[in-house]
Write a protein that holds these residues in place. Structure first.
Motif, short mmCIF file in Angstrom:
data_model
loop_
_atom_site.label_atom_id
_atom_site.label_comp_id
_atom_site.label_asym_id
_atom_site.label_seq_id
_atom_site.Cartn_x
_atom_site.Cartn_y
_atom_site.Cartn_z
N GLN A 87 -22.17 -0.35 9.05
CA GLN A 87 -22.35 -1.51 9.91
C GLN A 87 -21.00 -1.88 10.50
O GLN A 87 -20.01 -2.01 9.79
N PHE A 88 -20.97 -2.07 11.81
CA PHE A 88 -19.74 -2.39 12.51
C PHE A 88 -19.58 -3.90 12.64
O PHE A 88 -20.52 -4.66 12.39
N GLU A 89 -18.38 -4.35 13.03
CA GLU A 89 -18.09 -5.77 13.15
C GLU A 89 -19.04 -6.49 14.10
O GLU A 89 -19.35 -7.66 13.91
N ASN A 90 -19.51 -5.79 15.13
CA ASN A 90 -20.43 -6.41 16.09
C ASN A 90 -21.87 -6.46 15.60
O ASN A 90 -22.76 -6.89 16.32
N GLY A 91 -22.12 -5.97 14.36
CA GLY A 91 -23.45 -5.99 13.77
C GLY A 91 -24.25 -4.72 13.97
O GLY A 91 -25.29 -4.53 13.34
N ALA A 92 -23.80 -3.84 14.86
CA ALA A 92 -24.51 -2.58 15.11
C ALA A 92 -24.44 -1.69 13.86
O ALA A 92 -23.46 -1.72 13.12
N LYS A 93 -25.51 -0.93 13.65
CA LYS A 93 -25.57 0.00 12.52
C LYS A 93 -25.79 1.42 13.01
O LYS A 93 -26.47 1.64 14.01
N VAL A 94 -25.20 2.37 12.28
CA VAL A 94 -25.48 3.78 12.51
C VAL A 94 -25.82 4.40 11.16
O VAL A 94 -25.20 4.09 10.15
N ALA A 95 -26.88 5.20 11.15
CA ALA A 95 -27.29 5.92 9.93
C ALA A 95 -27.05 7.40 10.16
O ALA A 95 -27.41 7.95 11.20
N ARG A 96 -26.40 8.05 9.19
CA ARG A 96 -26.14 9.50 9.26
C ARG A 96 -26.82 10.15 8.05
O ARG A 96 -26.71 9.66 6.93
N PHE A 97 -27.51 11.26 8.31
CA PHE A 97 -28.21 11.93 7.21
C PHE A 97 -28.46 13.38 7.59
O PHE A 97 -28.27 13.78 8.74
N GLN A 98 -28.86 14.17 6.61
CA GLN A 98 -29.23 15.57 6.84
C GLN A 98 -30.74 15.66 6.71
O GLN A 98 -31.36 14.97 5.89
N PHE A 99 -31.34 16.52 7.53
CA PHE A 99 -32.79 16.66 7.56
C PHE A 99 -33.13 18.14 7.57
O PHE A 99 -32.52 18.91 8.30
N HIS B 163 -30.28 20.11 9.51
CA HIS B 163 -29.79 19.49 10.73
C HIS B 163 -28.99 18.23 10.37
O HIS B 163 -29.41 17.46 9.50
N ARG B 164 -27.87 18.01 11.07
CA ARG B 164 -27.13 16.76 10.94
C ARG B 164 -27.75 15.77 11.93
O ARG B 164 -27.92 16.09 13.10
N MET B 165 -28.07 14.59 11.45
CA MET B 165 -28.76 13.60 12.26
C MET B 165 -27.99 12.28 12.25
O MET B 165 -27.31 11.97 11.27
N PHE B 166 -28.15 11.51 13.32
CA PHE B 166 -27.66 10.14 13.32
C PHE B 166 -28.56 9.28 14.19
O PHE B 166 -29.25 9.77 15.07
N ALA B 167 -28.57 7.98 13.88
CA ALA B 167 -29.42 7.05 14.61
C ALA B 167 -28.74 5.69 14.68
O ALA B 167 -28.00 5.31 13.78
N TRP B 168 -29.03 4.96 15.75
CA TRP B 168 -28.47 3.64 15.98
C TRP B 168 -29.57 2.57 15.94
O TRP B 168 -30.74 2.87 16.09
N GLY B 169 -29.17 1.33 15.77
CA GLY B 169 -30.04 0.17 15.95
C GLY B 169 -31.24 0.14 15.04
O GLY B 169 -31.15 0.35 13.83
#
Length: 85
Positions: A7-19, A30-36
């Motif tokens: 979670q960043f200072e502005n409240g945004a989140k990023v999730a990183r994971f393998q699938f 696969h390397r994956m990432f997602a926002w919001g």
């Protein structure tokens, strides 16, 4: 944990994971990432072994490693996700 969520200072989140996807007897990771809100869904409901349908786009990033050598990494930016129960 299934995903590393930042979670960043502005409240945004990023999730990183393998699938893993399976084609016959072959497993492809696969390397994956997602926002919001997609990152929030992954944080709450993602789990190892859970089946999901994922829609996204391939992203290629270029960076310099510690020795100054240029490297590339391919990831998938998750845009939509459906958890199957």
């Amino acid at each position: 944990d299934f995903a590393k969520v930042t979670q960043f200072e502005n409240g945004a989140k990023v999730a990183r994971f393998q699938f893993a996807s399976h084609l016959g007897e072959n497993t492809i990771w696969h390397r994956m990432f997602a926002w919001g809100t997609v990152a929030l869904f992954i944080e709450r409901f993602g789990a190892k072994g859970k089946k999901m349908i994922i829609k996204g786009r391939k992203v290629v990033r270029t960076y310099l490693d510690r020795e100054g050598i240029q490297k590339q990494i391919e990831e998938i930016e998750v845009r939509e996700i459906i958890g199957l129960y």
